[in-house]
Design an enzyme around this catalytic site. Structure first.
Site, PDB file in Angstrom:
ATOM      1  N   ARG A  42      22.302   6.433  -7.762  1.00 58.07           N
ATOM      2  CA  ARG A  42      21.509   5.597  -8.680  1.00 58.07           C
ATOM      3  C   ARG A  42      22.417   4.552  -9.311  1.00 58.07           C
ATOM      4  O   ARG A  42      22.062   3.391  -9.489  1.00 58.07           O
ATOM      5  CB  ARG A  42      20.810   6.449  -9.751  1.00 58.07           C
ATOM      6  CG  ARG A  42      20.182   5.595 -10.836  1.00 58.07           C
ATOM      7  CD  ARG A  42      19.171   6.296 -11.725  1.00 58.07           C
ATOM      8  NE  ARG A  42      19.428   7.683 -12.023  1.00 58.07           N
ATOM      9  CZ  ARG A  42      20.415   8.133 -12.824  1.00 58.07           C
ATOM     10  NH1 ARG A  42      21.224   7.293 -13.433  1.00 58.07           N
ATOM     11  NH2 ARG A  42      20.568   9.425 -13.017  1.00 58.07           N
ATOM     12  N   TYR A  51       2.331 -14.895  -9.775  1.00 54.31           N
ATOM     13  CA  TYR A  51       1.847 -13.763  -8.982  1.00 54.31           C
ATOM     14  C   TYR A  51       1.070 -12.828  -9.919  1.00 54.31           C
ATOM     15  O   TYR A  51       1.524 -12.540 -11.039  1.00 54.31           O
ATOM     16  CB  TYR A  51       3.048 -13.042  -8.340  1.00 54.31           C
ATOM     17  CG  TYR A  51       2.683 -11.681  -7.804  1.00 54.31           C
ATOM     18  CD1 TYR A  51       1.650 -11.526  -6.887  1.00 54.31           C
ATOM     19  CD2 TYR A  51       3.358 -10.539  -8.230  1.00 54.31           C
ATOM     20  CE1 TYR A  51       1.299 -10.274  -6.413  1.00 54.31           C
ATOM     21  CE2 TYR A  51       3.021  -9.282  -7.746  1.00 54.31           C
ATOM     22  CZ  TYR A  51       1.982  -9.155  -6.837  1.00 54.31           C
ATOM     23  OH  TYR A  51       1.629  -7.917  -6.378  1.00 54.31           O
ATOM     24  N   ASP A  80      11.617 -17.156 -10.802  1.00 54.81           N
ATOM     25  CA  ASP A  80      11.217 -16.339  -9.664  1.00 54.81           C
ATOM     26  C   ASP A  80      11.256 -17.256  -8.441  1.00 54.81           C
ATOM     27  O   ASP A  80      10.414 -18.148  -8.290  1.00 54.81           O
ATOM     28  CB  ASP A  80       9.809 -15.764  -9.896  1.00 54.81           C
ATOM     29  CG  ASP A  80       9.360 -14.852  -8.766  1.00 54.81           C
ATOM     30  OD1 ASP A  80       9.844 -15.018  -7.631  1.00 54.81           O
ATOM     31  OD2 ASP A  80       8.500 -13.979  -9.016  1.00 54.81           O
ATOM     32  N   LYS A 129       9.706 -10.162   0.587  1.00 48.31           N
ATOM     33  CA  LYS A 129       9.127 -11.347   1.216  1.00 48.31           C
ATOM     34  C   LYS A 129      10.120 -11.976   2.211  1.00 48.31           C
ATOM     35  O   LYS A 129      10.545 -11.305   3.122  1.00 48.31           O
ATOM     36  CB  LYS A 129       8.708 -12.310   0.116  1.00 48.31           C
ATOM     37  CG  LYS A 129       7.871 -11.636  -0.997  1.00 48.31           C
ATOM     38  CD  LYS A 129       6.592 -11.039  -0.443  1.00 48.31           C
ATOM     39  CE  LYS A 129       5.620 -10.589  -1.496  1.00 48.31           C
ATOM     40  NZ  LYS A 129       5.809  -9.271  -2.062  1.00 48.31           N
TER      41      LYS A 129
HETATM   42  O1  P1T Z   1       5.753  -6.677  -4.550  1.00 46.75           O
HETATM   43  P1  P1T Z   1       7.093  -6.811  -5.218  1.00 46.75           P
HETATM   44  O2  P1T Z   1       8.249  -6.671  -4.295  1.00 46.75           O
HETATM   45  O3  P1T Z   1       7.209  -5.961  -6.445  1.00 46.75           O
HETATM   46  O4  P1T Z   1       7.206  -8.343  -5.711  1.00 46.75           O
HETATM   47  C1  P1T Z   1       6.409  -8.857  -6.724  1.00 46.75           C
HETATM   48  C2  P1T Z   1       6.332 -10.353  -6.613  1.00 46.75           C
HETATM   49  C3  P1T Z   1       7.125 -11.116  -7.452  1.00 46.75           C
HETATM   50  N1  P1T Z   1       7.109 -12.465  -7.394  1.00 46.75           N
HETATM   51  C4  P1T Z   1       6.320 -13.119  -6.517  1.00 46.75           C
HETATM   52  C5  P1T Z   1       6.320 -14.612  -6.519  1.00 46.75           C
HETATM   53  C6  P1T Z   1       5.507 -12.407  -5.634  1.00 46.75           C
HETATM   54  O5  P1T Z   1       4.752 -13.086  -4.773  1.00 46.75           O
HETATM   55  C7  P1T Z   1       5.493 -10.978  -5.675  1.00 46.75           C
HETATM   56  C8  P1T Z   1       4.633 -10.165  -4.790  1.00 46.75           C
HETATM   57  N2  P1T Z   1       3.593 -10.859  -4.175  1.00 46.75           N
HETATM   58  C9  P1T Z   1       2.665 -10.356  -3.322  1.00 46.75           C
HETATM   59  C10 P1T Z   1       2.609  -9.070  -2.964  1.00 46.75           C
HETATM   60  C11 P1T Z   1       1.699 -11.324  -2.785  1.00 46.75           C
HETATM   61  O6  P1T Z   1       1.032 -11.052  -1.762  1.00 46.75           O
HETATM   62  O7  P1T Z   1       1.586 -12.401  -3.374  1.00 46.75           O
END
Ligand code: P1T
Length: 386
Positions: free
Chosen positions: A51, A103, A176, A201
């Site tokens: 961790r 998001y 972000d 992503k």
């Molecule tokens: O899903 P996660 O890895 O926790 O990421 C969150 C997140 C944060 N910032 C942006 C700009 C994002 O697009 C996302 C997650 N987005 C999707 C799952 C989507 O389909 O838009």
């Protein structure tokens, strides 16, 4: 840091990824261990418990930092875990100005969780407009949170201008950078303090892992977020860290193809008689096209659009594509089509959502790296049939 002065792909393939000191393995091994055998109290090889630290994760963290031109990187179990960790820098009563086109999951965290658990107060502003941000800033504002390009409207905010303004008012700036990826945009070089990614992503790039990352060159922020990473524990496992690291090696070539295909798709949609609006920063009539050319080195692979037939036509179209899969998420090699109003942005109240353009008729494309003629033919069939 080694490779700090190298080109992007050299950093992606080598930064943090020296041959394994124990075996010479060329590729960083998946250190699938929770713990590390110590020689004596306080005597160990730098790792005690996974961790707190794991060598595969360290490799990823160093590589992410190198790609963002940052001193430090930290990896998390998801993008939202990375965002939550950044928020640990602040205390009850602190005020945050955040973009009003985020998001949906980020909005949910800001709206439903952090005011209750962290005592933070949020104001949402149109970050495409500096005056709107200026108006939202208060003496107790500690953070400006920018998503650019935004999910799903693909609007851009001027990172340099907003960072200057926020810094003058004593606020920290976090960006972000998920939609651009570090290949097309480096917010720290534009004046931001902290960069956040959903590595789920483009960085992972193959729709096979959930992960997040934070990068900064501010030692104090890094130490605090690292403390929180260990204290709260939302870390990626060794395999997940490894799969993101493997994805990063091809980030540059993937991003170039995502962009080429997205531009072709956006132009095709723009000329299509059934299409009402297209949102893509690479189109000359995009409201922030000039800013995109300045602060990004490419326009990335996300496109949103609406049809003249409205919501009904959109519902039909998303069920008819065959190459584009109707699914949430983005940034993988395969193309996805998403209906934000019922999927990624369902957590945002309808009125608020629609005020920013996220109507029932809006569709979002994550344009993959398949052959672009197939992508265009697929969309054409779905739109016409719809
Ligand atoms: O899903 P996660 O890895 O926790 O990421 C969150 C997140 C944060 N910032 C942006 C700009 C994002 O697009 C996302 C997650 N987005 C999707 C799952 C989507 O389909 O838009």
């Amino acid at each position: 840091m080694k490779f700090a002065d190298s080109g992007f792909s050299t950093r992606a393939i080598h930064a943090g990824q020296d041959p394994d000191p124990a075996t010479g393995a060329t590729i960083v091994p998946i250190y699938q261990t929770s713990t590390y055998t110590q020689e004596a109290p306080g005597q160990h090889k730098g790792y005690e418990y996974s961790r707190t630290g794991n060598p595969t994760r360290t490799a990823l963290e160093e590589c992410v930092a190198a790609l963002e031109g940052a001193e430090y990187g930290l990896a998390f179990a998801s993008g939202l875990a990375a965002t939550t960790a950044v928020m640990s820098l602040f205390s009850p009563g602190d005020h945050v100005v955040a973009g009003d086109d985020l998001y949906g999951g980020t909005y949910r965290l800001f709206d439903k969780v952090l005011p209750r658990t962290g005592g933070l107060e949020f104001t949402y502003a149109d970050t495409t407009d500096a005056a709107s941000v200026e108006e939202a800033l208060r003496p107790e504002t500690r953070l400006l949170w920018i998503e650019t390009p935004t999910n799903p409207m693909l609007t851009l905010s001027d990172i340099a201008k907003l960072s200057e303004m926020a810094h003058e008012r004593g606020a920290v700036v976090a960006v972000d950078n998920t939609f651009a990826s570090p290949y097309f945009q480096n917010p720290l070089s534009l004046g931001a303090d902290i960069v956040v990614h959903s590595t789920t992503k483009y960085m992972g790039g193959h729709s096979d892992v959930i992960g997040g990352a934070v990068a900064t060159s501010n030692e104090e922020f890094h130490e605090e977020i690292k403390f929180y990473q260990n204290a709260a524990g939302a870390v990626p496992g060794a395999f997940d860290a490894w799969i993101v690291l493997r994805g990063l090696k091809t980030l540059a070539v993937r991003m170039r193809q995502h962009e080429e295909n997205a531009l072709a798709v956006a132009r095709f949609l723009q000329d299509h008689p059934e299409v009402e609006t297209v949102h893509y920063p690479g189109l000359p009539d995009h409201p922030q096209h000039e800013l995109a050319k300045e602060q990004m080195s490419g326009f990335s692979g996300m496109v949103s659009f609406t049809l003249r037939g409205g919501a009904e036509a959109a519902y039909a179209a998303v069920q008819k594509t065959r190459v584009f899969h109707f699914a949430e998420s983005l940034g993988g090699v395969e193309s996805l089509i998403t209906h934000p109003a019922t999927m990624t942005h369902a957590a945002i109240p309808r009125e608020q959502r629609e005020a920013r353009g996220v109507t029932d008729g809006l569709m979002r494309l994550s344009v993959g790296i398949e052959d672009k003629d197939d992508l265009i033919a697929d969309l054409d069939g779905a739109i016409r049939a719809g």
